[in-house]
Design an enzyme around this catalytic site. Structure first.
Site, PDB file in Angstrom:
ATOM      1  N   ASP A  72       0.829  -1.212   0.000  1.00 32.45           N
ATOM      2  CA  ASP A  72       0.000   0.000   0.000  1.00 32.45           C
ATOM      3  C   ASP A  72       0.859   1.257   0.000  1.00 32.45           C
ATOM      4  O   ASP A  72       2.052   1.228   0.306  1.00 32.45           O
ATOM      5  CB  ASP A  72      -0.951   0.009   1.199  1.00 32.45           C
ATOM      6  N   GLU A 127      -0.167  -0.936   5.681  1.00 36.40           N
ATOM      7  CA  GLU A 127       0.926  -0.547   6.577  1.00 36.40           C
ATOM      8  C   GLU A 127       0.865   0.936   6.917  1.00 36.40           C
ATOM      9  O   GLU A 127       1.330   1.347   7.987  1.00 36.40           O
ATOM     10  CB  GLU A 127       2.271  -0.878   5.925  1.00 36.40           C
TER      11      GLU A 127
END
Length: 354
Positions: A72, A127
């Site tokens: 991400d 994350e």
């Protein structure tokens, strides 16, 4: 998006991954592509938990390493698609943090069919957002056996150098209280904002510790990162809250760090709102020492908090190692030198092929 071609170079794969929109919470497409690229590889056992993919070799080696990266990114701001300039710099959201690392992992996972140690490759989601959503944390809760290993490497941007462990982080609210009154008759009230002055003076004069932990020197930090107070433009405030962030060296536990903050602000109301343990350098194990020797890098401390702390909590020593300048992570001009992508790939390849 076409299927990922794992015969392409790690630089080309980085651009391919960058061009897949994957802001935190929107990783389904990129995770599907990663899984589809890995499934046909006979030497890997591929599993999935939500938008995290885990691929394992099972060669019966005596030692196992986990090598992980998150898919991400923070939100895009007119910095997609990727572009490669004439100076060998790849630009775009996620180039440094951390699709360069994820591309290297894909390339090596596909090509290293007979690594010197068994390897667990991990690509995970979320994350960049709240800790409870973190894909690596979710995998460790749901399937801890997937992450069992002797050593771990996280492909965080480190300028292609090894950074051991990480500082812990604590956020706390330090509160003062007073009594409201009309500001035209301020003497009838008790100004909570004024009473916060000693807190700010203490923070401004604080001398950060330099702490040696297992051969690396970690620099701590204690800062005011927010302040709120006030009711209206003609009212003496009855509350003021200073938000403090303590970045503490991994010689302390989270409980130790909390105790230090409460002692420092004794006499004030202190509420801890966030606490994440740090991680020791993780360089004592022979497997880690062989990695350092293969890469040829002098390890440095990691000042920011990273997911190596999650591995440390599982009893797995871990380091950060990836392409990209950490100062450019989340920046609108995020970029990575092609040379660093190639250097990190070469370092990991040399270690895993030894």
């Amino acid at each position: 998006m076409p299927a990922l071609d794992l015969t392409r170079s790690s630089v080309e794969l980085t651009a391919d991954l960058v061009d897949v929109f994957s802001v935190s919470g929107s990783e389904r497409e990129i995770t599907d592509l990663v899984e589809a690229a890995l499934r046909p590889l006979a030497h890997l056992d591929v599993t999935r938990d939500g938008d995290a993919v885990v691929a394992r070799t099972n060669l019966g080696r005596e030692r196992r390493a986990v090598i992980a990266g998150h898919l991400d990114t923070v939100p895009v701001n007119d910095n997609l698609p990727s572009r490669l300039d004439d100076h060998g710099i790849l630009w775009g959201r996620g180039t440094a943090d951390m699709k360069g690392g994820c591309a290297i992992l894909l390339k090596l996972a596909a090509e290293l069919t007979d690594p010197a140690v068994d390897v667990t490759w991990v690509w995970y989601d979320n994350e960049e957002v709240a800790s409870e959503l973190n894909g690596l944390g979710r995998v460790s809760r749901n399937h801890p056996e997937w992450l069992a290993a002797d050593f771990a490497i996280l492909a965080e941007p480190t300028d292609a150098e090894i950074e051991g462990g990480c500082n812990g982080t604590l956020r706390a609210e330090v509160r003062t209280t007073g009594r409201r009154a009309h500001s035209a008759r301020a003497w009838t009230g008790d100004n909570a904002i004024h009473k916060a002055a000693p807190i700010l003076e203490l923070l401004a004069g604080y001398h950060a510790r330099d702490v040696e932990v297992d051969g690396l020197v970690y620099r701590e930090g204690l800062s005011a990162v927010g302040i709120r107070g006030g009711v209206a433009g003609n009212v003496i405030p009855d509350e003021c809250v200073v938000t403090v962030n303590y970045r503490f060296a991994p010689d302390q536990s989270g409980a130790d760090a909390e105790g230090r903050i409460r002692a420092l602000f004794a006499g004030y109301e202190v509420t801890v709102t966030d606490l994440a343990e740090g991680a020791r350098p993780g360089l004592d194990d022979p497997l880690a020492q062989a990695f350092v020797a293969s890469v040829g890098s002098e390890p440095r401390p990691k000042y920011g908090w990273t997911d190596v702390a999650r591995f440390a909590a599982l009893g797995i020593p871990a380091v950060n190692y990836g392409p990209g300048d950490p100062a450019l992570a989340h920046a609108d001009d995020e970029r990575v030198p092609v040379e660093q992508i190639e250097r990190v790939e070469a370092g990991l390849r040399a270690w895993l092929s030894a």
